[in-house]
Write a protein that holds these residues in place. Structure first.
Motif, mmCIF file in Angstrom:
data_model
loop_
_atom_site.group_PDB
_atom_site.id
_atom_site.type_symbol
_atom_site.label_atom_id
_atom_site.label_comp_id
_atom_site.label_asym_id
_atom_site.label_seq_id
_atom_site.Cartn_x
_atom_site.Cartn_y
_atom_site.Cartn_z
ATOM 1 N N THR A 1 0.859 -1.198 0.000
ATOM 2 C CA THR A 1 0.000 0.000 0.000
ATOM 3 C C THR A 1 0.885 1.234 0.000
ATOM 4 O OG1 THR A 1 -0.105 -0.333 2.383
ATOM 5 C CG2 THR A 1 -2.033 -0.992 1.113
ATOM 6 N N LEU B 1 1.722 -5.893 8.198
ATOM 7 C CA LEU B 1 0.504 -5.277 7.664
ATOM 8 C C LEU B 1 0.191 -5.925 6.325
ATOM 9 C CD1 LEU B 1 0.948 -1.866 5.928
ATOM 10 C CD2 LEU B 1 2.958 -3.042 6.808
ATOM 11 N N ASP C 1 -5.469 -1.635 6.670
ATOM 12 C CA ASP C 1 -6.276 -0.432 6.436
ATOM 13 C C ASP C 1 -7.752 -0.797 6.298
ATOM 14 O OD1 ASP C 1 -3.469 0.199 4.799
ATOM 15 O OD2 ASP C 1 -4.270 1.845 6.010
ATOM 16 N N PHE D 1 -5.656 0.727 10.600
ATOM 17 C CA PHE D 1 -5.001 2.030 10.455
ATOM 18 C C PHE D 1 -6.094 3.064 10.132
ATOM 19 C CE2 PHE D 1 -1.294 -0.229 10.921
ATOM 20 C CZ PHE D 1 -0.984 -1.105 9.882
ATOM 21 N N ARG E 1 -7.067 12.822 -0.533
ATOM 22 C CA ARG E 1 -7.342 12.090 0.706
ATOM 23 C C ARG E 1 -8.435 12.742 1.550
ATOM 24 N NH1 ARG E 1 -2.184 8.777 2.857
ATOM 25 N NH2 ARG E 1 -3.936 7.446 3.478
ATOM 26 N N LYS F 1 -4.738 8.931 12.607
ATOM 27 C CA LYS F 1 -3.713 9.272 11.618
ATOM 28 C C LYS F 1 -4.184 10.454 10.792
ATOM 29 C CE LYS F 1 -5.128 6.150 7.833
ATOM 30 N NZ LYS F 1 -4.820 4.918 7.091
ATOM 31 N N HIS F 2 -3.255 11.196 10.150
ATOM 32 C CA HIS F 2 -1.805 11.074 10.126
ATOM 33 C C HIS F 2 -1.265 12.258 10.905
ATOM 34 C CE1 HIS F 2 -3.522 9.205 6.523
ATOM 35 N NE2 HIS F 2 -2.499 8.361 6.552
ATOM 36 N N MET G 1 -0.576 7.142 14.003
ATOM 37 C CA MET G 1 0.326 6.996 12.869
ATOM 38 C C MET G 1 0.782 8.385 12.465
ATOM 39 S SD MET G 1 -0.299 5.503 9.023
ATOM 40 C CE MET G 1 -0.618 3.838 9.553
ATOM 41 N N PHE H 1 3.490 11.842 6.365
ATOM 42 C CA PHE H 1 4.572 11.967 5.389
ATOM 43 C C PHE H 1 5.118 13.387 5.309
ATOM 44 C CE2 PHE H 1 4.381 7.818 3.795
ATOM 45 C CZ PHE H 1 3.089 7.447 3.478
ATOM 46 N N ASP I 1 4.272 6.175 9.069
ATOM 47 C CA ASP I 1 3.534 5.835 7.868
ATOM 48 C C ASP I 1 4.520 5.111 6.941
ATOM 49 O OD1 ASP I 1 0.999 7.619 5.939
ATOM 50 O OD2 ASP I 1 1.686 5.542 5.917
ATOM 51 N N TRP I 2 3.987 4.537 5.904
ATOM 52 C CA TRP I 2 4.744 3.647 5.020
ATOM 53 C C TRP I 2 6.055 4.280 4.534
ATOM 54 C CZ3 TRP I 2 3.222 -1.207 2.736
ATOM 55 C CH2 TRP I 2 4.102 -1.675 1.780
ATOM 56 N N MET J 1 7.290 1.346 9.883
ATOM 57 C CA MET J 1 6.554 0.633 8.842
ATOM 58 C C MET J 1 7.348 0.666 7.551
ATOM 59 S SD MET J 1 2.909 1.485 7.007
ATOM 60 C CE MET J 1 1.859 1.347 8.436
ATOM 61 N N TRP K 1 -9.496 2.464 -0.903
ATOM 62 C CA TRP K 1 -9.198 1.889 0.412
ATOM 63 C C TRP K 1 -10.216 0.838 0.840
ATOM 64 C CZ3 TRP K 1 -4.597 1.766 2.077
ATOM 65 C CH2 TRP K 1 -3.736 2.886 2.038
ATOM 66 N N GLU L 1 -5.378 8.259 -1.730
ATOM 67 C CA GLU L 1 -3.950 8.564 -1.593
ATOM 68 C C GLU L 1 -3.300 8.734 -2.956
ATOM 69 O OE1 GLU L 1 -1.576 5.916 0.745
ATOM 70 O OE2 GLU L 1 0.244 7.110 0.386
HETATM 71 C C1 GLC Z 1 -0.235 4.462 3.286
HETATM 72 C C2 GLC Z 1 -1.082 5.525 3.929
HETATM 73 C C3 GLC Z 1 -1.545 5.169 5.308
HETATM 74 C C4 GLC Z 1 -1.749 3.670 5.398
HETATM 75 C C5 GLC Z 1 -0.387 3.025 5.284
HETATM 76 C C6 GLC Z 1 -0.473 1.503 5.308
HETATM 77 O O1 GLC Z 1 0.802 5.064 2.564
HETATM 78 O O2 GLC Z 1 -0.542 6.835 3.981
HETATM 79 O O3 GLC Z 1 -2.741 5.912 5.564
HETATM 80 O O4 GLC Z 1 -2.354 3.314 6.636
HETATM 81 O O5 GLC Z 1 0.305 3.438 4.107
HETATM 82 O O6 GLC Z 1 -1.143 1.042 4.202
#
Ligand code: GLC
Length: 745
Positions: A59, A82, A111, A155, A169, A208-209, A252, A255, A287-288, A319, A428, A496
Motif C-alpha cells: 500500500t 501489515l 487499512d 489504520f 485524501r 492518523k496522520h 500513525m 509523510f 507511515d509507510w 513501517m 481503500w 492517496e
Molecule cells: C499508506 C497511507 C496510510 C496507510 C499506510 C499503510 O501510505 O498513507 O494511511 O495506513 O500506508 O497502508
C-alpha cells in the motif's frame, strides 16, 4: 435519621470501586509481565518489535529490499505485519513468530478504513450523515468482520482536517471542520475498539496522520505543510486529541514536513504534545516508509541517521523502511540513540500485545467459524444501506423533481456511473463486493417495479473523452418519462496520491448533460465522488442534484431509496463546494477582514474577487430534505455567563412538511472582538432531530466557557469576557435564529 454507613457507599459505588480496582490490577499485571519479558530481551529482539513489514499487497512504494520475511519473523526480527488478512495467513505467520526464542506474537495491522468485507460509504460520505451513532456502528461492524479474520489493528480513523478538495485524501476524513471532525474521530475510535480493548470483536484504532497532513500546500499529496501554531492547535490537532480521549490505542505519523521538520522526526509533535502534554500511552507507527523518506526530505543524512532521528522523536514502530531493523541497534551502541527510548517504544508495543490477550492466546483473533459468521452476516449489508442513505446529500430539488414517482411508464438511467459497481465502493477497500452489488440501474429497476421500463446507456466511460455513445443515451432519454444521469469520478480518482489540479467533471461528462438539456430532457443528476467537485452548469440547470459520494456495497440501493423517496435525505455537507478552482482554498470559516464583502454588487475596495462570485456553490452544512423545517422561539436561560455558569440555548424545531424527516441543526458561534481575530462562524454543536409531519420539538444546547474558548496569541486556551453571537441554522449559510450573550469578566 439513622445513617446507614452503606448509604455513603451504595452498592453501585461498591461495584464501581471493585471494577476500578480490577482494572488497576490488570494494568499492574500487564506492566509486570512487560517488565519481566523486557528483562529477557536482547537489544536485537527489542528492535525486532519495532519493525513492521508488509505482506505482498503493498500500500505504498515497493521497498528496495526483497527480504525473506519469514526467516526474519522466525528469528524474532519482526513485531508486526501489515497487509496480511484472513484466518489462514494470519495463523501461518503467527506460528512462525512463535518459533522465535521468546515466542512474542505478531500484531496484524490493516487499512480497514470504511469496512472489511461489507463496504460502507467512504468516510467523507459517512461524515455527511452527521450521525455519530451510525458512524460508530459502521466502525463496529468493520471491527467485527476484521477481528474475525485475524486483524488486531486498523489504520483508521484518518482524522486529518481536509480543506482543499484538490487533495485526494479528503475522501478518507471527516471534512473541513475541526469540531465535527473531532466528534466523528471519537465515534470511529469507539466503534473500532468497542467498550474495551482486548475484546475479540474489537481492533486497535489508529489516529492518523499525525499531524496536519491535510494542509499539504496546493493540495498536493505528501507536500510540505507550513502553518502557525494557532492554526495547528485550533484546527488540525483537536480531532487527534478527541481520538486519544476516546482511547485510540495507536497513532500513525505523517509523510509531510511541518514547518520544515518531517512529522516522523518531529519531537515537538510526538514527544512534547502527544506523549507529553496529552499523556499518550499507546504507540506511534510511522507511515509507510516515512522513516526512510526523511533522507529524501533532506532531514537525515542516511538511513541510520533517519532511524536515530525518528526513534528519538517518538516514532515507536517503523513501517516498511527497514531503518530500525538495519540500523537501530548499532545506533544505540554508538550512543546515537538512548537505550531508554528504545525500551520505552518496546514497552508501548508489548503493552498493546498483552492488552489484546495475544500472549495468552496468539490465535484468538484468527477464528475460522467466527470469520464465516461475521463475513456472512446480512445485518451488515442492511446497516451499510441505512448509513449510505443517511450520507447522500440532496443538494438541489426544484419543481418537485424528486422524489421520482412510482408507476412511470419508463425511466432512463444514463451516464458513465449509472451501471458502476466497483466505483461505488470507493478507494481503500479490503475486498471488493462488486460481483454481488447492485448498480444504480439495477436498484432503480428493483425500486421502480416491473411495470416501469428502465433503459440504460452510459453515454461514455468515466474519463469521457469519446462522445460516440452520446446518441444512444439521447435515444434512451427521448422516450423516457424521467431521466437520471449519473456522473462523477471513478473510485481511483480520489484517495492517496490522487491529487487533482482540476476538480471539474472528468472529460466531457458535462457535455452529456448539456446534450440532454438540448433535447428537452434535462435530467436529475446523481454525482459520485470522493471529494467536492465543480459542476457549475449542472448546478445551474439540473432540476435536482443528489451527491452520493462513493456509497459502498449497498450504495446502489441507497441511491434508489433516496431517488424514490423511500429514504428522506438528511445529510449535510462536511466540506464546502467551490464554484471555481480559483476560489480554492475555500471554507465556511472566513474572517471579516477590514473590507468585508456584504454583497456582490459592492465589491470596490473589498476583500473580493472581481472576476468570480464570492460565495461557494454549496456551503458547509448544506443539505435539503423532502420535507421542510421551521426554527422558532430561540431562548437562552440567562443573557450573561458568570464564572462557572452554563447557559442553555433552546429553540423549537418543527416539521412543517408532509413527510417524516431528520434535520441536522447546527450551532455556530462568533466572538466579534477578541485578542486574536476570530472567524465569522465556528461550529460549536449539532444535533440530528427526527420529526414526523407536523411534529415539533424543543432542541437544547449547553453553552459553557469551553464553548467560548480559543487559543490566544500565547496558545493558551482561553475565553475572553465580552459579547458572543450564537447562531442556529440548517447550514453555515442558512442561519435561522441568533442570540447574543455576554461572558462576564
Ligand atoms: C499508506 C497511507 C496510510 C496507510 C499506510 C499503510 O501510505 O498513507 O494511511 O495506513 O500506508 O497502508
Amino acid at each position: 435519621m439513622k445513617r446507614n454507613w452503606l448509604g455513603l457507599v451504595g452498592p453501585g459505588a461498591l461495584a464501581l470501586c471493585f471494577a476500578t480496582s480490577l482494572a488497576h490490577a490488570a494494568e499492574r499485571s500487564v506492566a509486570q509481565r512487560v517488565e519481566q519479558l523486557m528483562g529477557q530481551m536482547t537489544l536485537e529482539e527489542k528492535v525486532g518489535q519495532l519493525n513492521q513489514l508488509s505482506g505482498k499487497e503493498f500500500t505504498g512504494p515497493a521497498t528496495d529490499k526483497v527480504r525473506s520475511m519469514e526467516a526474519e519473523i522466525r528469528g524474532g526480527g519482526v513485531g508486526s505485519m501489515l497487509n496480511i488478512k484472513g484466518v489462514a495467513d494470519t495463523r501461518r505467520l503467527q506460528a512462525l513468530a512463535l518459533q522465535s526464542r521468546l515466542k512474542i506474537p505478531l500484531l496484524f495491522g490493516l487499512d480497514v478504513i470504511h469496512g472489511y468485507q461489507t463496504v460502507f460509504p467512504v468516510p467523507l460520505g459517512e461524515s455527511a450523515s452527521w450521525d455519530l451513532e451510525a458512524i460508530e456502528e459502521s466502525a463496529r461492524i468493520a471491527a467485527r468482520e476484521a477481528s474475525a479474520s485475524g486483524i488486531h489493528w486498523t489504520f483508521a480513523p484518518m482524522v486529518d482536517v481536509g480543506r482543499d478538495p484538490r487533495w485526494g485524501r479528503v475522501m478518507e476524513g471527516a471534512g473541513e471542520d475541526s469540531y465535527l471532525g473531532a466528534r466523528i474521530a471519537a465515534a470511529r475510535v469507539r466503534g473500532f475498539q468497542g467498550a474495551r480493548l482486548g475484546g475479540v470483536e474489537s481492533v486497535m484504532a489508529t489516529a492518523k496522520h499525525f499531524a496536519a497532513y491535510g494542509a499539504a500546500i496546493a493540495g498536493r499529496d505528501y507536500n510540505a505543510v507550513d502553518m502557525s501554531g494557532q492554526l495547528l492547535h485550533e484546527t488540525y490537532l483537536p480531532p487527534f486529541k478527541a481520538a486519544l480521549d476516546a482511547g485510540a490505542a495507536t497513532f500513525m505519523n505523517a509523510f509531510n514536513t511541518l514547518n520544515g521538520i518531517p512529522a516522523t522526526g518531529h519531537a515537538g509533535l510526538q514527544r512534547d504534545i502527544l506523549k507529553g502534554a496529552w499523556g499518550f500511552k499507546g504507540f506511534v507507527v510511522s507511515d509507510w516508509g516515512s522513516v526512510r523518506e526523511m533522507v529524501v526530505h533532506g532531514y537525515a543524512g542516511d538511513l541510520a541517521d533517519a532511524a536515530a532521528k525518528a526513534l528519538t522523536a517518538g516514532s515507536d514502530m517503523d513501517m516498511e523502511s527497514n531503518a530500525y531493523a538495519s540500523s537501530l541497534a548499532a545506533q544505540v551502541r554508538a550512543g546515537k540513540v538512548a537505550l531508554a527510548q528504545v525500551d520505552d517504544a518496546v514497552r508501548r508495543v508489548l503493552t498493546k500485545k498483552f492488552e489484546l490477550g495475544l500472549f495468552d492466546d496468539p490465535y484468538r483473533f484468527s477464528d475460522a467459524a467466527r470469520e464465516k459468521a461475521a463475513l456472512g452476516d446480512p445485518r451488515h449489508r442492511q446497516a451499510a444501506r441505512t448509513i449510505a442513505g443517511k450520507s447522500i446529500v440532496l443538494l438541489k430539488n426544484e419543481g418537485g423533481a424528486l422524489p421520482l414517482r412510482r408507476g412511470l411508464r419508463s425511466i432512463a438511467v444514463l451516464g458513465p456511473l449509472a451501471d458502476a459497481r466497483r466505483d461505488l465502493e470507493g478507494g481503500w477497500i479490503v475486498k471488493s463486493n462488486a460481483a454481488s452489488m447492485a448498480s444504480l440501474v439495477d436498484a432503480v429497476r428493483a425500486a421502480a417495479g416491473p411495470a416501469t421500463k428502465v433503459r440504460y446507456a452510459p453515454g461514455c466511460d468515466v474519463a469521457c473523452r469519446d462522445t460516440g455513445g452520446f446518441e444512444a443515451a439521447l435515444q434512451a432519454a427521448r422516450g423516457a418519462d424521467a431521466v437520471v444521469l449519473a456522473l462523477g469520478e471513478s473510485w481511483d480518482m480520489s484517495g492517496e496520491a490522487k491529487s487533482r489540479a482540476d476538480i471539474g467533471l472528468p472529460g466531457r461528462q458535462g457535455e452529456l448533460f448539456e446534450a440532454l438539456r438540448a433535447i428537452g430532457k434535462t435530467p436529475v443528476v446523481v454525482l459520485m465522488a470522493g471529494r467536492p467537485l465543480i459542476f457549475e452548469h449542472v448546478a445551474e440547470h439540473a432540476p435536482a442534484i443528489v451527491y452520493a459520494w462513493f456509497p459502498g456495497s449497498e450504495g446502489g440501493h441507497a441511491m434508489a431509496d433516496v431517488l424514490f423517496g423511500d429514504v428522506n435525505p438528511s445529510a449535510k455537507l462536511p466540506m464546502t463546494f467551490p464554484r471555481t478552482m480559483g476560489q480554492l482554498p475555500i471554507g465556511y470559516q472566513q474572517y471579516e477582514t477590514g473590507r468585508p464583502v456584504r454583497d456582490e454588487k459592492n465589491i470596490v475596495y473589498k476583500s473580493a474577487y472581481i472576476d468570480a462570485p464570492n460565495t461557494p456553490r454549496y456551503a458547509f452544512g448544506h443539505g435539503l430534505s423532502y420535507t421542510s423545517f421551521a426554527y422558532r422561539n430561540l431562548q437562552v436561560s440567562q443573557p450573561t455567563m458568570g464564572a462557572g455558569d452554563k447557559i442553555t440555548l433552546s429553540f423549537t424545531l418543527a416539521n412543517t412538511g408532509q413527510r417524516a424527516g431528520a434535520e441536522v441543526v447546527q450551532l455556530y458561534l462568533r466572538d466579534p472582538v477578541a485578542s486574536v481575530v476570530r472567524p465569522l462562524k465556528e461550529l460549536k454543536g449539532f444535533q440530528r432531530v427526527s420529526l414526523q409531519p407536523g411534529e415539533e420539538r424543543t432542541v437544547r444546547f449547553t453553552i459553557d466557557r469551553e464553548t467560548l474558548s480559543f487559543f490566544d496569541r500565547r496558545l493558551a486556551w482561553t475565553a475572553e469576557p465580552g459579547r458572543f453571537e450564537l447562531m442556529v441554522g440548517a447550514a453555515s449559510n442558512d442561519i435561522r435564529l441568533a442570540q447574543a450573550i455576554d461572558l462576564a469578566p
